[in-house]
Design a protein around this motif. Structure first.
Motif, mmCIF file in Angstrom:
data_model
loop_
_atom_site.group_PDB
_atom_site.id
_atom_site.type_symbol
_atom_site.label_atom_id
_atom_site.label_comp_id
_atom_site.label_asym_id
_atom_site.label_seq_id
_atom_site.Cartn_x
_atom_site.Cartn_y
_atom_site.Cartn_z
ATOM 1 N N ASP A 148 134.346 -19.660 56.314
ATOM 2 C CA ASP A 148 133.044 -19.280 56.197
ATOM 3 C C ASP A 148 132.137 -19.911 55.274
ATOM 4 O O ASP A 148 131.050 -20.331 55.475
ATOM 5 C CB ASP A 148 132.923 -17.868 56.269
ATOM 6 C CG ASP A 148 133.385 -17.445 57.753
ATOM 7 O OD1 ASP A 148 133.822 -17.969 58.695
ATOM 8 O OD2 ASP A 148 133.669 -16.084 57.801
ATOM 9 N N CYS A 151 131.533 -23.344 55.777
ATOM 10 C CA CYS A 151 130.829 -23.598 57.165
ATOM 11 C C CYS A 151 129.442 -23.441 56.828
ATOM 12 O O CYS A 151 128.132 -24.061 57.116
ATOM 13 C CB CYS A 151 131.334 -22.655 57.931
ATOM 14 S SG CYS A 151 130.430 -22.983 59.788
ATOM 15 N N VAL A 163 126.391 -17.441 61.418
ATOM 16 C CA VAL A 163 127.881 -17.139 60.826
ATOM 17 C C VAL A 163 127.744 -15.909 60.373
ATOM 18 O O VAL A 163 127.295 -15.439 59.332
ATOM 19 C CB VAL A 163 128.187 -18.236 59.739
ATOM 20 C CG1 VAL A 163 129.545 -18.124 59.041
ATOM 21 C CG2 VAL A 163 127.827 -19.641 60.209
ATOM 22 N N THR A 167 132.295 -13.857 63.942
ATOM 23 C CA THR A 167 132.085 -15.168 64.444
ATOM 24 C C THR A 167 133.146 -15.980 63.506
ATOM 25 O O THR A 167 133.702 -15.572 62.439
ATOM 26 C CB THR A 167 130.847 -16.042 64.665
ATOM 27 O OG1 THR A 167 130.332 -15.989 63.194
ATOM 28 C CG2 THR A 167 129.943 -15.328 65.479
ATOM 29 N N CYS A 169 134.047 -20.598 62.261
ATOM 30 C CA CYS A 169 133.788 -21.991 62.689
ATOM 31 C C CYS A 169 134.842 -22.822 62.740
ATOM 32 O O CYS A 169 135.950 -22.631 61.923
ATOM 33 C CB CYS A 169 132.781 -22.454 61.105
ATOM 34 S SG CYS A 169 131.319 -21.459 60.957
ATOM 35 N N SER A 205 126.213 -24.197 68.610
ATOM 36 C CA SER A 205 126.324 -25.329 67.575
ATOM 37 C C SER A 205 125.078 -26.012 67.348
ATOM 38 O O SER A 205 123.934 -26.101 68.202
ATOM 39 C CB SER A 205 127.388 -26.529 68.090
ATOM 40 O OG SER A 205 127.097 -27.187 69.283
ATOM 41 N N ILE A 221 130.404 -22.804 66.055
ATOM 42 C CA ILE A 221 130.529 -21.310 65.885
ATOM 43 C C ILE A 221 131.136 -20.778 67.066
ATOM 44 O O ILE A 221 130.662 -20.788 68.265
ATOM 45 C CB ILE A 221 129.275 -20.726 65.570
ATOM 46 C CG1 ILE A 221 128.847 -21.055 64.247
ATOM 47 C CG2 ILE A 221 129.509 -19.171 65.750
ATOM 48 C CD1 ILE A 221 127.509 -20.807 63.762
#
Length: 239
Positions: A148, A151, A163, A167, A169, A205, A221
């Motif tokens: 995370d 990301c 994020v 969720t 990534c 995205s 995501i």
């Protein structure tokens, strides 16, 4: 592709209900609407007439009876929280070599390991390809889970708000990945025993600047399926 059975009878999905469009590995991500979608935020219902396509190589059309959203779903203003749904088919899908169910991790035995950074999942769909055309055949892509923090640091600043705890990534940032038309597709992971589990649903995205098209050089995501298991279990017991 998914010839292995899930770990227990409770993990084998019913053929009439589909998590978004991802309960079948080769199920198309797209829903063709005959009527405009109407989302009632109070009741979290979607009223639409639509069909869904499944299959590999050739498309098999299935009528959709209902599309059920979780009560916690929010649209763009809510940063797409709980961005998944349950598609209820009008009739059970006919399973074949190309159309098989995928396991749900009801007991969360695999989620931590499969969603650990570096773990490789697979996404499939008929979304836009490298030529910005919708694919004529089903495409499959490997996508590693991304930490995370990494990301957030590597996404566009305005995109970081998507994020969150619900969720994760995934992706390579090398031009491969999911794109327009792939939203709602699943990210699945294989166990050492050969069973495949649905852990993520394509959510959002970043777009290429000045366009409405995806930018495959950024991470995608995904909505965590495991966070929504209680809702999913309750809904599936009523359909």
């Amino acid at each position: 592709m998914f010839s292995e059975k899930c770990g227990s009878k409770s993990e084998v999905p019913r053929r009439r209900g589909l998590v978004l469009t991802s309960r079948c590995r080769t199920l198309d991500h797209r829903v063709w609407s005959v009527l405009a979608d109407t989302v009632d935020q109070q009741r979290a219902e979607v009223l639409l007439a639509s069909r869904i396509a499944i299959g590999e190589g050739r498309l098999i059309w299935q009528d959709v009876r209902d599309l059920i959203l979780p009560p916690t779903y929010q649209d763009q203003e809510g940063h797409y929280a709980s961005d998944l749904a349950l598609v209820v088919l009008a009739a059970p899908a006919n399973l074949s070599v190309a159309v098989q169910p995928v396991c749900i991790d009801w007991e969360l035995r695999h989620m931590d390991r499969q969603l650990a950074p570096g773990s490789i999942g697979q996404a499939a769909g008929w979304g836009m390809n490298e030529y910005d055309d919708f694919a004529d055949t089903l495409h499959v892509v490997d996508m590693p889970v991304i930490d995370d923090r990494r990301c957030i640091e590597e996404q566009e600043r305005d995109f970081r708000k998507y994020v969150r705890y619900t969720t994760f990534c995934a992706g390579y940032r090398n031009g491969s990945g999911v794109c327009n038309g792939d939203s709602g597709g699943g990210l699945v992971f294989q166990t050492d025993e050969g069973a495949w589990y649905l852990q993520g649903v394509v959510s959002i995205s970043p777009r290429r600047r000045g366009t409405s098209l995806c930018d495959p050089h950024f991470y995608t995501i995904f909505t965590k399926v495991g966070i929504h298991l209680r809702w999913l279990y309750n809904v599936m017991n009523t359909i």
